[in-house]
Scaffold this motif. Structure first.
Motif, PDB file in Angstrom:
ATOM      1  N   SER A  35       0.866  -1.188   0.000  1.00 25.22           N
ATOM      2  CA  SER A  35       0.000   0.000   0.000  1.00 25.22           C
ATOM      3  C   SER A  35       0.894   1.227   0.000  1.00 25.22           C
ATOM      4  N   PRO A  36       0.659   2.161  -0.932  1.00 25.17           N
ATOM      5  CA  PRO A  36      -0.404   2.150  -1.936  1.00 25.17           C
ATOM      6  C   PRO A  36      -0.110   1.174  -3.065  1.00 25.17           C
ATOM      7  N   ASN A  37      -1.113   1.008  -3.938  1.00 23.39           N
ATOM      8  CA  ASN A  37      -0.932   0.212  -5.144  1.00 23.39           C
ATOM      9  C   ASN A  37      -0.657   1.154  -6.313  1.00 23.39           C
ATOM     10  N   TYR A  38       0.119   0.665  -7.272  1.00 19.88           N
ATOM     11  CA  TYR A  38       0.489   1.467  -8.438  1.00 19.88           C
ATOM     12  C   TYR A  38       0.077   0.737  -9.710  1.00 19.88           C
ATOM     13  N   VAL A  39      -0.336   1.493 -10.720  1.00 18.25           N
ATOM     14  CA  VAL A  39      -0.567   0.930 -12.042  1.00 18.25           C
ATOM     15  C   VAL A  39      -0.256   2.019 -13.063  1.00 18.25           C
ATOM     16  N   THR A  40       0.556   1.660 -14.077  1.00 20.07           N
ATOM     17  CA  THR A  40       1.078   2.631 -15.030  1.00 20.07           C
ATOM     18  C   THR A  40       0.650   2.248 -16.441  1.00 20.07           C
ATOM     19  N   PHE A  41       0.125   3.246 -17.195  1.00 17.25           N
ATOM     20  CA  PHE A  41      -0.369   3.009 -18.540  1.00 17.25           C
ATOM     21  C   PHE A  41       0.457   3.773 -19.571  1.00 17.25           C
ATOM     22  N   ASP A  42       0.591   3.172 -20.743  1.00 21.64           N
ATOM     23  CA  ASP A  42       1.129   3.835 -21.921  1.00 21.64           C
ATOM     24  C   ASP A  42      -0.063   4.094 -22.837  1.00 21.64           C
ATOM     25  N   LEU A  43      -0.437   5.365 -23.015  1.00 24.06           N
ATOM     26  CA  LEU A  43      -1.599   5.692 -23.832  1.00 24.06           C
ATOM     27  C   LEU A  43      -1.243   5.918 -25.296  1.00 24.06           C
ATOM     28  N   GLY A  44      -0.070   5.495 -25.695  1.00 24.22           N
ATOM     29  CA  GLY A  44       0.275   5.419 -27.107  1.00 24.22           C
ATOM     30  C   GLY A  44       0.845   6.679 -27.709  1.00 24.22           C
ATOM     31  N   VAL A  45       0.184   7.806 -27.481  1.00 23.14           N
ATOM     32  CA  VAL A  45       0.633   9.086 -28.040  1.00 23.14           C
ATOM     33  C   VAL A  45       0.434  10.171 -26.990  1.00 23.14           C
ATOM     34  N   PRO A  46       1.221  11.256 -27.046  1.00 20.32           N
ATOM     35  CA  PRO A  46       1.002  12.354 -26.107  1.00 20.32           C
ATOM     36  C   PRO A  46      -0.349  13.023 -26.371  1.00 20.32           C
ATOM     37  N   ALA A  47      -1.017  13.427 -25.303  1.00 19.61           N
ATOM     38  CA  ALA A  47      -2.288  14.140 -25.413  1.00 19.61           C
ATOM     39  C   ALA A  47      -2.425  15.077 -24.225  1.00 19.61           C
ATOM     40  N   LYS A  48      -3.165  16.158 -24.446  1.00 16.25           N
ATOM     41  CA  LYS A  48      -3.502  17.070 -23.354  1.00 16.25           C
ATOM     42  C   LYS A  48      -4.812  16.589 -22.740  1.00 16.25           C
ATOM     43  N   TYR A  49      -4.821  16.459 -21.421  1.00 16.62           N
ATOM     44  CA  TYR A  49      -5.979  15.881 -20.752  1.00 16.62           C
ATOM     45  C   TYR A  49      -6.745  16.956 -19.977  1.00 16.62           C
ATOM     46  N   SER A  50      -8.055  16.894 -20.085  1.00 14.56           N
ATOM     47  CA  SER A  50      -8.920  17.849 -19.387  1.00 14.56           C
ATOM     48  C   SER A  50      -9.651  17.199 -18.222  1.00 14.56           C
ATOM     49  N   ARG A  51     -10.030  15.948 -18.381  1.00 16.91           N
ATOM     50  CA  ARG A  51     -10.806  15.252 -17.347  1.00 16.91           C
ATOM     51  C   ARG A  51     -10.782  13.762 -17.649  1.00 16.91           C
ATOM     52  N   PHE A  52     -11.279  12.972 -16.706  1.00 18.60           N
ATOM     53  CA  PHE A  52     -11.365  11.535 -16.924  1.00 18.60           C
ATOM     54  C   PHE A  52     -12.445  10.941 -16.031  1.00 18.60           C
ATOM     55  N   LYS A  53     -12.817   9.722 -16.359  1.00 20.11           N
ATOM     56  CA  LYS A  53     -13.763   8.948 -15.551  1.00 20.11           C
ATOM     57  C   LYS A  53     -13.250   7.523 -15.415  1.00 20.11           C
ATOM     58  N   TYR A  54     -13.529   6.945 -14.260  1.00 17.70           N
ATOM     59  CA  TYR A  54     -13.347   5.496 -14.170  1.00 17.70           C
ATOM     60  C   TYR A  54     -14.631   4.884 -13.659  1.00 17.70           C
ATOM     61  N   TYR A  55     -14.940   3.698 -14.193  1.00 14.35           N
ATOM     62  CA  TYR A  55     -16.147   2.964 -13.832  1.00 14.35           C
ATOM     63  C   TYR A  55     -15.729   1.695 -13.106  1.00 14.35           C
ATOM     64  N   THR A  56     -16.299   1.457 -11.950  1.00 11.30           N
ATOM     65  CA  THR A  56     -15.968   0.250 -11.205  1.00 11.30           C
ATOM     66  C   THR A  56     -16.667  -0.958 -11.830  1.00 11.30           C
ATOM     67  N   ARG A  57     -16.264  -2.114 -11.399  1.00  9.13           N
ATOM     68  CA  ARG A  57     -16.870  -3.360 -11.889  1.00  9.13           C
ATOM     69  C   ARG A  57     -18.382  -3.328 -11.652  1.00  9.13           C
ATOM     70  N   GLY A  58     -19.139  -3.827 -12.636  1.00 12.20           N
ATOM     71  CA  GLY A  58     -20.603  -3.817 -12.536  1.00 12.20           C
ATOM     72  C   GLY A  58     -21.119  -4.958 -11.692  1.00 12.20           C
ATOM     73  N   ARG A  59     -20.876  -4.857 -10.420  1.00 10.56           N
ATOM     74  CA  ARG A  59     -21.205  -5.945  -9.506  1.00 10.56           C
ATOM     75  C   ARG A  59     -22.396  -5.576  -8.625  1.00 10.56           C
ATOM     76  N   THR A  60     -23.135  -6.596  -8.196  1.00 13.03           N
ATOM     77  CA  THR A  60     -24.224  -6.423  -7.236  1.00 13.03           C
ATOM     78  C   THR A  60     -23.816  -7.054  -5.912  1.00 13.03           C
ATOM     79  N   PRO A  61     -23.978  -6.335  -4.765  1.00 10.92           N
ATOM     80  CA  PRO A  61     -24.507  -4.984  -4.616  1.00 10.92           C
ATOM     81  C   PRO A  61     -23.591  -3.940  -5.288  1.00 10.92           C
ATOM     82  N   VAL A  62     -24.206  -2.848  -5.693  1.00 15.37           N
ATOM     83  CA  VAL A  62     -23.465  -1.780  -6.369  1.00 15.37           C
ATOM     84  C   VAL A  62     -22.424  -1.185  -5.429  1.00 15.37           C
TER      85      VAL A  62
END
Length: 452
Positions: free
Chosen positions: A297-324
């Motif tokens: 702890s903490p956990n780390y995860v690193t992504f290569d998004l392929g090309v440089p980009a300017k970022y304004s915002r983002f969203k992440y969606y959790t697994r669609g599990r019940t209970p929500v």
């Protein structure tokens, strides 16, 4: 037997006698007014005043009452203070003119003393101070309002646009009491257009408007896939163990390609089968001799998004599990960006041990998080439910909370960083809503901004 009946008879007599003589413990009422309030001192404040005083010594005193109006045409308002206080607070004045306040002592029979007239002269109202700092600037897909609220007073920031007839139309209203306030109004075309901002307080006082013309910046979704070509991937996956990132051995029972990274951009935002998945390794899988039951702890995860980009915002969606919201939802985390991540042989002697010192903050690895000196922080993120439900709730049940979760957790990139392009994105996952294995289970990850 006769003695028993005699005892019962005595007890019943006492019971009924006691019931017929219930004592009234309430304070006796009277029509005698309390004495007047004396020794009055006024401290004018922004938008109001604090009136200090000495209360009379009546035994049945309840406290003090102030009667006042903001203007001559308004209905009088009342504010109370208990007998345990020696001051009363007035708020909500929209100007710095002199105002008369009638101050009374009040007793437990609701008798009022003779009024004492007190003159106050409020300082500049908070809403006017905030208006002096209000600015607006163009941003991706919209405009961003920025203000200072040093007194942390609750306000509303309203944005109006104009219809074809030139009439104002409320676009959105944002509520805040933050000291350093800011809010982005989105979903506008990238063309020059007028924007009309209003600030108001809880007394419906409205400051002078900010009327401006701006051109929102073009915004598009940063795609993880172009046609049939996969753009996004986990960064330098073969060396994940050097960075403390998830490793393939811990893709769990779903032992599939790189934790199903491609599920992050398949367009399915609520999925309980095909989602990004990792079961974090135990500490000994990174640091020989460390605990085989403790998780990093903490956990780390690193992504290569392929090309440089300017970022304004983002969203992440959790697994669609019940209970929500029961699928190991990360509710506190950081997002970082760079274009030049260091390779393992560029760190120390190139060993796994030296790399973990650089890439993590784990005490077991002697971690220093030195990588943060070479990257730029793009966002500090914490999930805050509009309903007040805490982020560490193990699940949610109300319709409002369920809708909030299923809509994805959206965050803005630091406005100071939206003008810079980044290719590599690193998440520092700090807290999730479970106390067991810190799984990573995301249905979708979405970024918006613009390409270089």
């Amino acid at each position: 037997m006769k003695k028993l009946w005699l005892v019962i008879g005595v007890l019943l007599s006492v019971f009924f006698l006691g019931c017929s003589e219930i004592k009234d413990w309430s304070d006796p009422a009277d029509n005698i007014p309390p004495g007047e309030i004396t020794d009055i001192r006024v401290k004018n404040t922004n938008g109001g005043a604090v009136i200090h005083y000495r209360l009379p010594s009546d035994n049945d005193l309840l406290g003090a009452k102030a009667v006042f109006t903001f203007s001559e045409n308004e209905e009088p308002m009342e504010v109370y203070a208990s007998a345990f206080k020696d001051s009363i607070v007035l708020e909500g004045y929209a100007n710095t003119e002199e105002h008369i306040v009638q101050l009374y002592a009040i007793d437990k029979s609701n008798n009022l003393s003779q009024p004492v007239s007190v003159t106050i002269q409020p300082l500049t109202p908070p809403i006017s101070l905030i208006r002096q700092t209000l600015t607006a600037q163009e941003t991706f897909s919209g405009v961003r309002a920025i203000w200072k609220n040093t007194l942390k007073k609750p306000i509303a920031v309203s944005l109006y646009t104009f219809d074809a007839s030139g009439d104002k139309v409320l676009f959105e209203r944002h509520y805040s009491s933050a000291e350093n306030g800011g809010y982005t109004f989105r979903n506008f075309e990238a063309v020059e257009q007028p924007f009309y901002f209003e600030l108001s307080d809880r007394w419906d006082h409205v400051a002078a408007p900010l009327d401006t013309v701006l051109t929102p910046l073009f915004e598009t979704q940063i795609k993880g896939m172009e046609g049939t070509r996969y753009v996004w991937d986990l960064y330098d996956y073969d060396n994940s163990i050097y960075r403390g990132d998830p490793i393939q051995a811990n893709a769990g029972s779903q032992s599939v390609y790189r934790g199903r990274v491609r599920n992050l951009f398949d367009g399915n935002t609520w999925d309980n089968s095909a989602y990004f998945y990792f079961r974090p390794p135990t500490m000994n899988q990174y640091v020989p001799g460390a605990s085989s039951s403790a998780y990093p702890s903490p956990n780390y995860v690193t992504f290569d998004l392929g090309v440089p980009a300017k970022y304004s915002r983002f969203k992440y969606y959790t697994r669609g599990r019940t209970p929500v919201y029961s699928a190991w939802s990360w509710y506190e985390f950081e997002v970082w960006g760079t274009n030049n991540p260091k390779k393992p042989n560029e760190i120390g002697d190139g060993s796994q041990a030296d790399n973990l010192k650089y890439w993590t903050s784990w005490p077991e690895a002697g971690g220093t998080d030195a990588w943060k000196e070479d990257w730029e922080k793009l966002a500090d993120c914490e999930i805050k439910f509009p309903s007040g439900t805490p982020g560490n709730a193990p699940q949610v049940e109300s319709a409002e909370d369920i809708a909030f979760v299923m809509d994805g957790f959206g965050f803005d990139i630091d406005p100071d960083k939206t003008g810079k392009a980044f290719r590599y994105i690193r998440f520092v996952l700090k807290k999730n809503n479970t106390d067991n294995v810190p799984y990573i289970q995301w249905s979708e990850l979405q970024f918006w901004g613009s390409y270089e």
